[in-house]
Design a protein around this motif. Structure first.
Motif, PDB file in Angstrom:
ATOM      1  N   LYS A  17     -22.509  27.916  26.609  1.00 33.40           N
ATOM      2  CA  LYS A  17     -21.477  26.886  26.463  1.00 33.40           C
ATOM      3  C   LYS A  17     -20.836  26.820  25.077  1.00 33.40           C
ATOM      4  CE  LYS A  17     -22.189  25.274  30.650  1.00 33.40           C
ATOM      5  NZ  LYS A  17     -21.156  25.385  31.712  1.00 33.40           N
ATOM      6  N   LEU A  18     -21.530  27.280  24.046  1.00 35.12           N
ATOM      7  CA  LEU A  18     -20.980  27.164  22.691  1.00 35.12           C
ATOM      8  C   LEU A  18     -20.598  28.509  22.084  1.00 35.12           C
ATOM      9  CD1 LEU A  18     -22.066  24.249  23.007  1.00 35.12           C
ATOM     10  CD2 LEU A  18     -22.578  24.318  20.574  1.00 35.12           C
ATOM     11  N   PHE A 111     -32.544  33.384  18.032  1.00 39.97           N
ATOM     12  CA  PHE A 111     -33.410  32.658  18.962  1.00 39.97           C
ATOM     13  C   PHE A 111     -34.825  33.251  18.946  1.00 39.97           C
ATOM     14  CE2 PHE A 111     -29.442  31.702  21.702  1.00 39.97           C
ATOM     15  CZ  PHE A 111     -29.214  30.522  21.024  1.00 39.97           C
ATOM     16  N   PHE A 112     -34.894  34.578  18.904  1.00 44.11           N
ATOM     17  CA  PHE A 112     -36.206  35.226  18.855  1.00 44.11           C
ATOM     18  C   PHE A 112     -36.907  34.913  17.542  1.00 44.11           C
ATOM     19  CE2 PHE A 112     -38.876  39.103  18.119  1.00 44.11           C
ATOM     20  CZ  PHE A 112     -39.794  38.854  19.127  1.00 44.11           C
ATOM     21  N   GLY A 356     -29.776  19.658  16.695  1.00 49.73           N
ATOM     22  CA  GLY A 356     -28.556  19.816  15.895  1.00 49.73           C
ATOM     23  C   GLY A 356     -28.620  21.051  15.024  1.00 49.73           C
ATOM     24  N   GLU A 357     -29.775  21.299  14.421  1.00 48.85           N
ATOM     25  CA  GLU A 357     -29.943  22.495  13.594  1.00 48.85           C
ATOM     26  C   GLU A 357     -29.771  23.759  14.427  1.00 48.85           C
ATOM     27  OE1 GLU A 357     -33.053  20.946  10.120  1.00 48.85           O
ATOM     28  OE2 GLU A 357     -33.810  22.058  11.842  1.00 48.85           O
ATOM     29  N   PHE A 362     -26.605  28.531  15.648  1.00 43.26           N
ATOM     30  CA  PHE A 362     -25.905  29.378  16.607  1.00 43.26           C
ATOM     31  C   PHE A 362     -24.459  29.620  16.161  1.00 43.26           C
ATOM     32  CE2 PHE A 362     -23.543  30.101  20.592  1.00 43.26           C
ATOM     33  CZ  PHE A 362     -24.218  31.224  21.039  1.00 43.26           C
ATOM     34  N   TRP A 363     -23.817  28.576  15.658  1.00 44.51           N
ATOM     35  CA  TRP A 363     -22.465  28.721  15.119  1.00 44.51           C
ATOM     36  C   TRP A 363     -22.455  29.693  13.934  1.00 44.51           C
ATOM     37  CZ3 TRP A 363     -20.707  27.480  10.175  1.00 44.51           C
ATOM     38  CH2 TRP A 363     -19.324  27.521   9.991  1.00 44.51           C
ATOM     39  N   LEU A 364     -23.432  29.549  13.035  1.00 40.58           N
ATOM     40  CA  LEU A 364     -23.494  30.417  11.857  1.00 40.58           C
ATOM     41  C   LEU A 364     -23.780  31.865  12.257  1.00 40.58           C
ATOM     42  CD1 LEU A 364     -23.323  30.497   8.772  1.00 40.58           C
ATOM     43  CD2 LEU A 364     -25.792  30.101   8.690  1.00 40.58           C
ATOM     44  N   SER A 365     -24.571  32.061  13.297  1.00 43.68           N
ATOM     45  CA  SER A 365     -24.844  33.422  13.782  1.00 43.68           C
ATOM     46  C   SER A 365     -23.562  34.099  14.245  1.00 43.68           C
ATOM     47  CB  SER A 365     -25.853  33.371  14.944  1.00 43.68           C
ATOM     48  OG  SER A 365     -27.091  32.865  14.529  1.00 43.68           O
ATOM     49  N   GLN A 366     -22.699  33.350  14.912  1.00 41.68           N
ATOM     50  CA  GLN A 366     -21.408  33.918  15.341  1.00 41.68           C
ATOM     51  C   GLN A 366     -20.559  34.283  14.126  1.00 41.68           C
ATOM     52  OE1 GLN A 366     -19.586  31.795  18.904  1.00 41.68           O
ATOM     53  NE2 GLN A 366     -21.220  30.367  18.379  1.00 41.68           N
TER      54      GLN A 366
END
Length: 587
Positions: A17-18, A111-112, A356-357, A362-366
């Motif tokens: 979703k994000l 995630f891993f 939230g973290e 996830f945003w920073l990974s992108q």
């Protein structure tokens, strides 16, 4: 021993979703990384972490690494687990297929990393630095060195380290004493001592590839004279086979507060053969490729440890009875402590910060993937600037919140949390290193304020704040109260930003005394911004999964009411200045 269930559902929610960053979705190399594939990977990752690696946390704490006759012995079970770990290909997850890797993006490997951190940080560290070393070599070494060393490192048969710190220097690397003398064949002989070297020696891999910063004989003093060298534990023959032992030995291993299963070594280099990586006297530039990515991973360590601490606190609160509440449900005894308002507040504090973290990460990974691989140089640079800005925030916020959350977890467990029975106190001890290594959090805050807010590419912080503002427009009435709170604190952060920019120019002490507060204010607002993105989906798709999205909405509600206001507190205390600090006379 703590229990752990990998939060695969929440991770898949973020991935499904994000993953709406157009620049990230433009990357051709990840077009085939779809939800079905990622779910399969995460479910398998959950199994190995929950079943194989989690028990190693207790084993490593009770039976720490030891140095016997010059050989470092890892805790019981580590060898067998590591063999299975590399056999299943987990070291190769994010590596280039050219060298045997699986080519997964950081949106998956992060995630891993979180799962591994939850299961056993000590065990994780043996492969984590290898990935950091791999990244540095793949970006800066010659093709010959890459082809010779990277396949074995990707496979996990060889590991890697980062050797910076010395007895005379930690943060101030310009003081280093390790010398490198060039030889007639183009190699170098390195002599010196490095301390606090994570996974500096172990009995898990056939070879260890040390990345060592040192000063060549004709190089200038200070950081301008630092070069980077690849120094293998065992020399590697032309055919790729293991050769003679190099001049690297382990002087001792540290006895530590936590992560006892990880070997933290003193390494002695005695005319050790090394190969220069990158340009002469530009070693720090090359090493920072490793360090910057590693700092994000350290933040993820704090997130992972926070997650397992929360899970066990929630479970304990549901089964422990103490006292009666005003709305008691018990007729002849005590209520479960989860019915008490203060316990519920602690649990929601943990949960709202953790989720939230994870969304922010996830945003920073992108953004990280865009900064590395986008074909448009302008887009690539803009993403790189955002990653540079947010790296100290993620490293510091996630590790500091890890200390807060593991401390709260002990409090929820009461006396049992303080004893070793439940394993909660170990989580606190293991996490305590995360605000310290890879650059202490105070250094991270100073780096943010003095180097990252504005750089040669312009006013990066203003661009980031503008990005948040642009995400604050909505027609959804249910989302508007949350956006109103974010806008209020965004204004506070903007005022704080203007204040600290001015102090950087005319009052360094004021700015220095405010660095940590500024980073925290930015961190709390950044996490709130991530929650807005989660809420957009939660309100839009509510009917598709009511229980899941209602949980998200109520968790976010707590964050905006109870956690986000802490940003204003940091602003108020920081802008009181530094005179009363600097003029204080210590006896």
């Amino acid at each position: 021993m703590p229990n752990y269930t990998a939060p695969v559902e929440d991770m898949m929610f973020l991935f499904d979703k994000l993953r709406n960053n157009k620049n990230y979705n433009d990357l051709e190399k990840y077009k085939e990384v779809n939800s079905e594939l990622v779910k399969d990977i995460l479910e398998e990752a959950a199994k190995i972490n929950q079943n194989l690696i989690l028990p190693l946390a207790k084993s490593g704490d009770e039976n720490p690494t030891v140095l016997e006759n010059g050989v470092v012995r890892t805790p019981p079970g580590y060898k067998e687990a590591y063999s299975k770990y590399i056999e299943d290909g987990w070291t190769s997850l994010s590596c280039d297929p050219k060298y045997g890797g699986q080519g997964m993006p950081k949106t998956v490997s992060a995630f891993f990393d979180e799962m591994l951190s939850s299961a056993s940080l000590s065990f994780k560290l043996y492969s984590e630095l290898s990935i950091g070393a791999y990244n540095c070599i793949s970006h800066h070494a010659t093709d010959e060195i890459k082809e010779k060393y990277l396949p074995k490192m990707v496979e996990g048969k060889w590991s890697g380290t980062m050797c910076l710190t010395e007895p005379v220097c930690g943060t101030d690397l310009g003081l280093l004493k390790t010398k490198a003398i060039e030889q007639s064949d183009g190699t170098f002989k390195l002599s010196g001592q490095k301390i606090f070297i994570t996974s500096g020696d172990q009995d898990l891999t056939e070879n260890i590839i040390h990345l060592v910063i040192a000063r060549a004989a004709d190089s200038p003093a200070g950081t301008k004279g630092i070069s980077l060298f690849l120094v293998p534990k065992f020399l590697v023959n032309e055919d790729g086979s293991i050769g003679a032992r190099n001049g690297v030995s382990t002087g001792s291993i540290e006895s530590k507060m936590g992560i006892k299963g990880s070997a933290t070594c003193v390494l002695n280099f005695d005319d050790a053969t090394g190969y220069m990586i990158g340009l002469k006297n530009k070693g720090l530039n090359a090493m920072f490729t490793m360090m910057n990515l590693e700092r994000i991973v350290v933040g993820i360590q704090g997130l992972g440890i926070s997650e397992i601490a929360y899970q066990n606190s929630l479970s304990y609160a549901k089964e422990r009875k103490q006292g009666k509440t005003n709305n008691t449900k018990s007729t002849n005894g005590a209520d479960f402590i989860i019915e008490h308002a203060d316990i519920r507040k602690s649990l929601l504090n943990m949960k709202s910060i953790i989720e939230g973290e994870r969304a922010l990460c996830f945003w920073l990974s992108q953004q990280t993937e865009v900064s590395l691989y986008h074909p448009d140089e302008k887009i690539k640079q803009e993403a790189s600037d955002l990653v540079s800005l947010m790296t100290p925030v993620v490293k510091t916020m996630f590790s500091d919140m890890g200390m807060e959350i593991t401390s709260e977890a002990m409090q929820v467990h009461g006396g049992y949390g303080y004893t070793k029975d439940q394993g909660i106190e170990q989580l606190y001890r293991d996490n305590r290193i995360t605000p310290i290594y890879e650059g202490t959090n105070s250094i991270q805050a100073a780096d943010l304020v003095f180097r990252k807010l504005v750089n040669k590419n312009g006013d990066i912080i203003d661009k980031y704040l503008e990005l948040i503002k642009n995400d604050c427009s909505t027609e959804n009435e249910k989302l508007k109260p949350f956006i109103k709170e974010l806008k209020t604190h965004l204004e506070i952060l903007s005022t704080f930003t203007d204040w600290i920019k001015e102090k950087v120019q005319n009052s360094k002490d004021d700015a220095s005394a405010a660095c940590n507060d500024y980073l925290k204010a930015l961190g709390f607002v950044s996490i709130a911004h991530s929650w807005i993105k989660v809420l957009e989906v939660s309100f839009k798709d509510y009917e598709q999964n009511k229980d899941f999205y209602e949980d998200k909405i109520q968790t976010a509600n707590f964050y905006f009411k109870r956690v986000l206001p802490r940003a204003e507190s940091h602003f108020k205390t920081a802008t009181s200045g530094s005179d009363y600090i600097m003029n204080f006379k210590f006896s």
